[in-house]
Design an enzyme around this catalytic site. Sequence first.
Site, PDB file in Angstrom:
ATOM      1  N   LYS A  45      38.261  41.006  38.333  1.00 45.60           N
ATOM      2  CA  LYS A  45      37.005  41.205  39.056  1.00 45.60           C
ATOM      3  C   LYS A  45      36.938  42.653  39.522  1.00 45.60           C
ATOM      4  O   LYS A  45      37.763  43.103  40.332  1.00 45.60           O
ATOM      5  CB  LYS A  45      36.935  40.251  40.248  1.00 45.60           C
ATOM      6  CG  LYS A  45      35.677  40.446  41.094  1.00 45.60           C
ATOM      7  CD  LYS A  45      35.567  39.374  42.175  1.00 45.60           C
ATOM      8  CE  LYS A  45      34.364  39.622  43.059  1.00 45.60           C
ATOM      9  NZ  LYS A  45      34.228  38.610  44.114  1.00 45.60           N
ATOM     10  N   LYS A  90      34.608  39.689  35.328  1.00 43.48           N
ATOM     11  CA  LYS A  90      33.389  39.874  36.112  1.00 43.48           C
ATOM     12  C   LYS A  90      33.258  41.324  36.535  1.00 43.48           C
ATOM     13  O   LYS A  90      34.244  41.876  37.028  1.00 43.48           O
ATOM     14  CB  LYS A  90      33.478  38.969  37.341  1.00 43.48           C
ATOM     15  CG  LYS A  90      32.322  39.091  38.311  1.00 43.48           C
ATOM     16  CD  LYS A  90      32.583  38.261  39.526  1.00 43.48           C
ATOM     17  CE  LYS A  90      31.460  38.532  40.513  1.00 43.48           C
ATOM     18  NZ  LYS A  90      31.746  38.074  41.829  1.00 43.48           N
TER      19      LYS A  90
HETATM   20  C1  PBG Z   1      32.442  36.650  46.696  1.00 43.02           C
HETATM   21  C2  PBG Z   1      31.628  36.828  45.478  1.00 43.02           C
HETATM   22  C3  PBG Z   1      30.786  37.893  45.125  1.00 43.02           C
HETATM   23  C4  PBG Z   1      30.200  37.539  43.928  1.00 43.02           C
HETATM   24  C5  PBG Z   1      30.713  36.295  43.565  1.00 43.02           C
HETATM   25  N1  PBG Z   1      31.609  35.882  44.535  1.00 43.02           N
HETATM   26  C6  PBG Z   1      30.445  39.125  45.880  1.00 43.02           C
HETATM   27  C7  PBG Z   1      31.384  40.237  45.971  1.00 43.02           C
HETATM   28  O1  PBG Z   1      32.527  40.192  45.492  1.00 43.02           O
HETATM   29  O2  PBG Z   1      30.986  41.219  46.613  1.00 43.02           O
HETATM   30  C8  PBG Z   1      29.194  38.367  43.189  1.00 43.02           C
HETATM   31  C9  PBG Z   1      28.355  37.600  42.235  1.00 43.02           C
HETATM   32  C10 PBG Z   1      27.115  38.256  41.775  1.00 43.02           C
HETATM   33  O3  PBG Z   1      26.861  39.456  41.998  1.00 43.02           O
HETATM   34  O4  PBG Z   1      26.350  37.539  41.152  1.00 43.02           O
HETATM   35  N2  PBG Z   1      33.572  37.426  46.731  1.00 43.02           N
HETATM   36 ZN    ZN Z   2      34.404  37.647  48.735  1.00 42.21          ZN
END
Ligand code: PBG
Ligand code: ZN
Length: 289
Positions: A161, A214
Amino acid sequence: LFVQPGRGRRDPIASMPGQDRVTVDETVRDAEALASAGIGGVLLFGLPEAKDLDGSGAWLDDGIVQEALRALRAADLPLVLMADTCLCEYTSHGHCGVLEGQRIANDPSLARLADAAVAYAAAGADVVAPSAMMDGQVAAIRAGLDGAGFATTPILAYAAKYASALYGPFRDAAECAPRFGDRKSYQMDAANGREAVTEVALDVDEGADMVMVKPALAYLDVIATVRAEFDLPVAAYHVSGEYAMVKAGAQLGWIDGDAVALEHLLAIKRAGADFILTYFARDVAELLN
Ligand code: PBG
Ligand code: ZN
């Protein structure tokens, strides 16, 4: 699906046209529509009534996602119920872990994430999906689930991520932008492709059942590498910013939104994703039906 407290209310998310924050009853309705469109599963995010330093809404029994899971379970739909497992939607500071001063406290966050995963499994989640990017979170959650009688609940690990500007609309929707600093000490550096292999390998060792990359489109090389190097199912998360850009271009009349959405999802699939989490799920399922 973004679940909020209350009854009978849907509030549009301005930067994600077509997506709403919905109360539990409306969540069940949306889930029914998704199931009849042929979608395989839903991923739940919570917008709690109140946020606190530790993010207790993530794991307390009366948390909003826990309530939605119980309602969805009772509705008995042919959908895999996945629960995003993180603290940022529930913490007053908006970080994905608990803090010690102005720093993220990695290890103290692990027990909180494990408690959240157990709460979701107990409420009826089929899959828990840890997204906090704390080191060791998959092992902690696996141990927590096993110890609580949920040895068969699988973990979809947000393994690679990246710290991405494409999460902006999501943070508007969940009001979870960090109040200070950023997420770069726990999420990954967009310049680093090889680190994805290290991160995925760690999560696989810790017991991940599925691994996620992601965002998706700007990371097709990462998806392809992870698909080639690992034998577990690979998920790609087509995130809020990717959705918002297509919707915005289409609203301006500059692109054919449906065609671009299909092309993007096809590219993610071509790169090697076994399944895709996307806000276009319903639109595209209806297009393809
Ligand atoms: C929580 C989370 C996030 C997303 C999914 N789970 C936000 C982040 O990490 O800031 C982002 C998903 C999206 O942008 O569609 N940690
Ligand atoms: Zn988070």
